[in-house]
Design a protein around this motif. Structure first.
Motif, PDB file in Angstrom:
ATOM      1  N   PRO A  29      12.936   9.578  -2.674  1.00 51.85           N
ATOM      2  CA  PRO A  29      14.252   8.960  -2.826  1.00 51.85           C
ATOM      3  C   PRO A  29      14.161   7.441  -2.640  1.00 51.85           C
ATOM      4  CG  PRO A  29      14.345  10.871  -1.368  1.00 51.85           C
ATOM      5  CD  PRO A  29      12.905  10.575  -1.589  1.00 51.85           C
ATOM      6  N   PRO A  30      15.244   6.717  -2.941  1.00 48.93           N
ATOM      7  CA  PRO A  30      15.191   5.247  -2.882  1.00 48.93           C
ATOM      8  C   PRO A  30      14.619   4.674  -1.590  1.00 48.93           C
ATOM      9  CG  PRO A  30      17.221   5.939  -3.918  1.00 48.93           C
ATOM     10  CD  PRO A  30      16.541   7.192  -3.469  1.00 48.93           C
ATOM     11  N   ALA A  31      14.960   5.258  -0.443  1.00 49.29           N
ATOM     12  CA  ALA A  31      14.459   4.731   0.830  1.00 49.29           C
ATOM     13  C   ALA A  31      12.937   4.783   0.906  1.00 49.29           C
ATOM     14  CB  ALA A  31      15.064   5.510   2.002  1.00 49.29           C
ATOM     15  N   GLU A  32      12.324   5.762   0.249  1.00 47.68           N
ATOM     16  CA  GLU A  32      10.865   5.871   0.225  1.00 47.68           C
ATOM     17  C   GLU A  32      10.272   5.104  -0.943  1.00 47.68           C
ATOM     18  OE1 GLU A  32       9.523   9.929   0.385  1.00 47.68           O
ATOM     19  OE2 GLU A  32      11.145  10.523   1.724  1.00 47.68           O
ATOM     20  N   PHE A  33      10.896   5.240  -2.116  1.00 47.15           N
ATOM     21  CA  PHE A  33      10.327   4.635  -3.310  1.00 47.15           C
ATOM     22  C   PHE A  33      10.297   3.111  -3.205  1.00 47.15           C
ATOM     23  CE2 PHE A  33      10.397   3.015  -7.651  1.00 47.15           C
ATOM     24  CZ  PHE A  33       9.433   3.794  -8.275  1.00 47.15           C
ATOM     25  N   PHE A  34      11.384   2.525  -2.691  1.00 44.40           N
ATOM     26  CA  PHE A  34      11.485   1.068  -2.623  1.00 44.40           C
ATOM     27  C   PHE A  34      10.957   0.494  -1.308  1.00 44.40           C
ATOM     28  CE2 PHE A  34      14.734   2.198  -5.797  1.00 44.40           C
ATOM     29  CZ  PHE A  34      14.251   1.449  -6.859  1.00 44.40           C
ATOM     30  N   HIS A  35      10.370   1.334  -0.492  1.00 41.86           N
ATOM     31  CA  HIS A  35       9.642   0.848   0.678  1.00 41.86           C
ATOM     32  C   HIS A  35       8.402   0.093   0.193  1.00 41.86           C
ATOM     33  CE1 HIS A  35       7.042   1.011   4.253  1.00 41.86           C
ATOM     34  NE2 HIS A  35       8.154   1.153   4.956  1.00 41.86           N
ATOM     35  N   PRO A  36       8.008  -0.986   0.875  1.00 42.09           N
ATOM     36  CA  PRO A  36       6.829  -1.754   0.409  1.00 42.09           C
ATOM     37  C   PRO A  36       5.595  -0.896   0.150  1.00 42.09           C
ATOM     38  CG  PRO A  36       7.960  -2.953   2.142  1.00 42.09           C
ATOM     39  CD  PRO A  36       8.655  -1.618   2.030  1.00 42.09           C
ATOM     40  N   LEU A  37       5.346   0.092   1.015  1.00 41.30           N
ATOM     41  CA  LEU A  37       4.178   0.955   0.802  1.00 41.30           C
ATOM     42  C   LEU A  37       4.360   1.812  -0.438  1.00 41.30           C
ATOM     43  CD1 LEU A  37       1.435   1.932   1.821  1.00 41.30           C
ATOM     44  CD2 LEU A  37       2.643   3.662   3.189  1.00 41.30           C
ATOM     45  N   GLY A  38       5.595   2.322  -0.643  1.00 42.77           N
ATOM     46  CA  GLY A  38       5.861   3.119  -1.835  1.00 42.77           C
ATOM     47  C   GLY A  38       5.685   2.312  -3.108  1.00 42.77           C
ATOM     48  N   LEU A  39       6.173   1.084  -3.106  1.00 46.58           N
ATOM     49  CA  LEU A  39       6.051   0.236  -4.290  1.00 46.58           C
ATOM     50  C   LEU A  39       4.604  -0.181  -4.549  1.00 46.58           C
ATOM     51  CD1 LEU A  39       9.186  -2.064  -3.997  1.00 46.58           C
ATOM     52  CD2 LEU A  39       8.757  -0.272  -5.693  1.00 46.58           C
ATOM     53  N   LEU A  40       3.775  -0.076  -3.533  1.00 44.65           N
ATOM     54  CA  LEU A  40       2.364  -0.396  -3.704  1.00 44.65           C
ATOM     55  C   LEU A  40       1.574   0.822  -4.188  1.00 44.65           C
ATOM     56  CD1 LEU A  40       0.018  -2.435  -3.298  1.00 44.65           C
ATOM     57  CD2 LEU A  40      -0.177  -1.556  -0.957  1.00 44.65           C
ATOM     58  N   VAL A  41       1.821   1.971  -3.555  1.00 44.93           N
ATOM     59  CA  VAL A  41       1.001   3.156  -3.819  1.00 44.93           C
ATOM     60  C   VAL A  41       1.428   3.884  -5.088  1.00 44.93           C
ATOM     61  CG1 VAL A  41       0.376   5.444  -2.945  1.00 44.93           C
ATOM     62  CG2 VAL A  41       0.407   3.482  -1.406  1.00 44.93           C
ATOM     63  N   LEU A  42       2.732   4.078  -5.292  1.00 44.24           N
ATOM     64  CA  LEU A  42       3.196   4.930  -6.389  1.00 44.24           C
ATOM     65  C   LEU A  42       2.938   4.333  -7.771  1.00 44.24           C
ATOM     66  CD1 LEU A  42       6.475   6.338  -4.808  1.00 44.24           C
ATOM     67  CD2 LEU A  42       4.243   7.447  -5.007  1.00 44.24           C
ATOM     68  N   PRO A  43       3.293   3.088  -8.058  1.00 40.86           N
ATOM     69  CA  PRO A  43       2.951   2.537  -9.382  1.00 40.86           C
ATOM     70  C   PRO A  43       1.440   2.469  -9.618  1.00 40.86           C
ATOM     71  CG  PRO A  43       4.669   1.232  -8.357  1.00 40.86           C
ATOM     72  CD  PRO A  43       4.155   2.156  -7.302  1.00 40.86           C
ATOM     73  N   ALA A  44       0.687   2.143  -8.565  1.00 40.01           N
ATOM     74  CA  ALA A  44      -0.771   2.088  -8.724  1.00 40.01           C
ATOM     75  C   ALA A  44      -1.335   3.448  -9.113  1.00 40.01           C
ATOM     76  CB  ALA A  44      -1.425   1.597  -7.437  1.00 40.01           C
ATOM     77  N   LEU A  45      -0.694   4.508  -8.635  1.00 40.52           N
ATOM     78  CA  LEU A  45      -1.152   5.868  -8.931  1.00 40.52           C
ATOM     79  C   LEU A  45      -0.631   6.344 -10.276  1.00 40.52           C
ATOM     80  CD1 LEU A  45      -2.578   8.460  -7.883  1.00 40.52           C
ATOM     81  CD2 LEU A  45      -0.380   9.097  -6.853  1.00 40.52           C
ATOM     82  N   TYR A  46       0.693   6.479 -10.391  1.00 36.89           N
ATOM     83  CA  TYR A  46       1.291   7.018 -11.610  1.00 36.89           C
ATOM     84  C   TYR A  46       1.163   6.042 -12.782  1.00 36.89           C
ATOM     85  CZ  TYR A  46       3.528  10.708  -8.870  1.00 36.89           C
ATOM     86  OH  TYR A  46       3.775  11.798  -8.079  1.00 36.89           O
TER      87      TYR A  46
END
Length: 331
Positions: A29-46
Motif C-alpha cells: 500500500p502507499p505507506a510501504e510503496f512510497f517509503h524510501p526503502l520501497g521506492l529503492l527496492v521495488l522499482p529496481a526489482l520489478y
C-alpha cells in the motif's frame, strides 16, 4: 538525441511495473510503496525485470509468448530465489496456502499462483501499456550497451539484498536448485520460441474492445477464485492445481480466437489489459476498508482512482491515434 528518445519509455516502465504489481494490487500500500526503502527496492526489482524482458523480446525478434515465458522466469527469481516464499511455510502473505498444497518443502499452489501472477501483472501488462504510450518505439531497442549491463547488475543486487536481508529463512537445497533449473529452462524456452511474424489477414474483424475488457476482468476474477476460493472450501489440491494450469491456457486460446490470430489492434489490447486491472481498481477501496488488514492501507482508494484515470486517458489517446491512422489511410 536518440538516447533521450529511449529514456522516457524506460523510465515509465521502470516505475509502472512495480506500481501495478505491488501498489495497485495492495501488496505494498502507499505507506510501504512510497517509503524510501520501497521506492529503492521495488522499482529496481520489478522495473529492471520488465525492462530486460522487453529488451530481450525486441532483440530476439520474438512475440508475446516469449514475454510470458520470461515473465514466469522472473516470478521464480523473485518469489523463489529472492524472498524464498515458494519454500517458507511462514511467509507472511501465505495464509492458508502455507499448509494447503505444501509438499516436499515447497508451497506448490502458492508457487504456481505467483508464477502466473508475475508473468501477467508484473511483466506483460506493464510492457503492453508502456508500448501503447510510445507506439512509434515499440519495435525499437530502448537499451544501449551500458543499459544491458547496468539493469542486470541492478536486478542481481536487489535479488541478493532480498535473499540476505528480507528474511532469515534458508530454503532446502534441492528444491532451491530446482527453482534455479526451472528459471534457466524457461529462459531457454523463451529464447527458442518462434520469431515474431506479422498478423494474418482474417476475413472477419475481431469483436469489439468491450469483449476484451470482459475477458481480462473475468480471467483475473477466476484467477483469484481458483487460488484463494478453492483452497478455502477446500477442494482437493490436484483440482486447484489443474484449474490453475488450465486458466492461462484457456485465456491464451480465447485471446487468439478473439483477436482473429493477431488481427486485433491497440484498442483491443488495451481493453484486455484494462479489464484485468479493473479487478484491482474495484478492489482498492475494499482493501482500505478491510479492518482485518494489519498493515496500513490508507490511500488505496486514491490508488484505484489514479489507475482508473490513467486507463481512461490512455484509452482516449489510443482511440484518437487509431482515428488519425484511419483518416490517413482513407486519404
Amino acid at each position: 538525441m536518440k538516447s533521450k528518445r529511449r529514456i522516457w519509455p524506460v523510465l515509465v516502465l521502470f516505475f509502472l511495473a512495480p506500481a501495478i504489481a505491488e501498489l495497485l494490487s495492495g501488496s505494498a500500500p502507499p505507506a510501504e510503496f512510497f517509503h524510501p526503502l520501497g521506492l529503492l527496492v521495488l522499482p529496481a526489482l520489478y522495473g529492471s525485470g520488465a525492462i530486460l524482458v522487453r529488451e530481450l523480446r525486441v532483440r530476439w525478434r520474438k512475440g508475446w509468448p516469449t514475454v510470458l515465458a520470461l515473465g514466469a522466469a522472473y516470478g521464480i527469481v523473485e518469489e523463489g530465489l529472492m524472498v524464498k516464499s515458494f519454500f517458507d511455510p511462514h511467509w507472511e502473505d501465505l495464509g492458508l496456502l502455507g499448509s494447503y498444497g505444501r509438499w516436499g518443502g515447497v508451497n506448490w499452489v502458492w508457487s504456481l499462483e505467483l508464477t502466473i501472477y508475475h508473468a501477467a501483472f508484473s511483466i506483460a501488462i506493464p510492457i503492453l501499456l508502456t508500448e501503447l504510450l510510445f507506439p512509434d518505439r515499440r519495435d525499437e531497442r530502448w537499451l544501449g550497451r551500458r543499459g544491458m549491463i547496468g539493469f542486470p547488475l541492478l536486478l542481481l543486487a536487489d535479488v541478493l539484498f532480498g535473499f540476505l536481508a528480507l528474511t532469515s529463512y534458508r530454503p532446502p537445497l534441492v528444491p532451491y536448485l530446482l527453482a534455479v533449473a526451472a528459471t534457466l529452462g524457461l529462459f531457454s524456452v523463451a529464447r527458442w520460441l518462434p520469431v515474431k511474424t506479422g498478423g494474418r489477414r482474417h476475413p472477419s474483424p475481431p469483436p469489439r474492445p468491450l469483449w476484451f475488457v470482459g475477458l481480462g476482468f473475468v480471467a483475473t476474477l477466476a484467477f483469484f477464485i481458483i487460488f484463494w476460493g478453492f483452497p478455502a472450501i477446500p477442494l482437493p489440491v490436484p483440482i486447484t492445481v489443474l484449474a490453475g494450469v488450465m486458466l492461462p491456457a484457456v485465456v491464451i486460446w480465447a485471446v487468439l480466437r478473439m483477436s482473429r490470430d493477431g488481427a486485433w489492434n491497440d484498442r483491443h489490447r488495451l481493453g484486455l489489459a484494462g479489464g484485468a486491472l479493473m479487478f484491482f481498481v474495484l478492489l482498492a477501496p475494499l482493501q482500505e476498508l478491510d479492518a482485518e488488514r494489519v498493515d496500513n492501507t490508507s490511500g488505496m482508494t486514491l490508488v484505484g482512482l489514479a489507475m482508473l484515470m490513467f486507463l481512461a486517458g490512455l484509452w482516449w489517446w489510443v482511440r484518437r491515434r487509431s482515428g488519425e491512422e484511419t483518416a490517413d489511410a482513407v486519404q
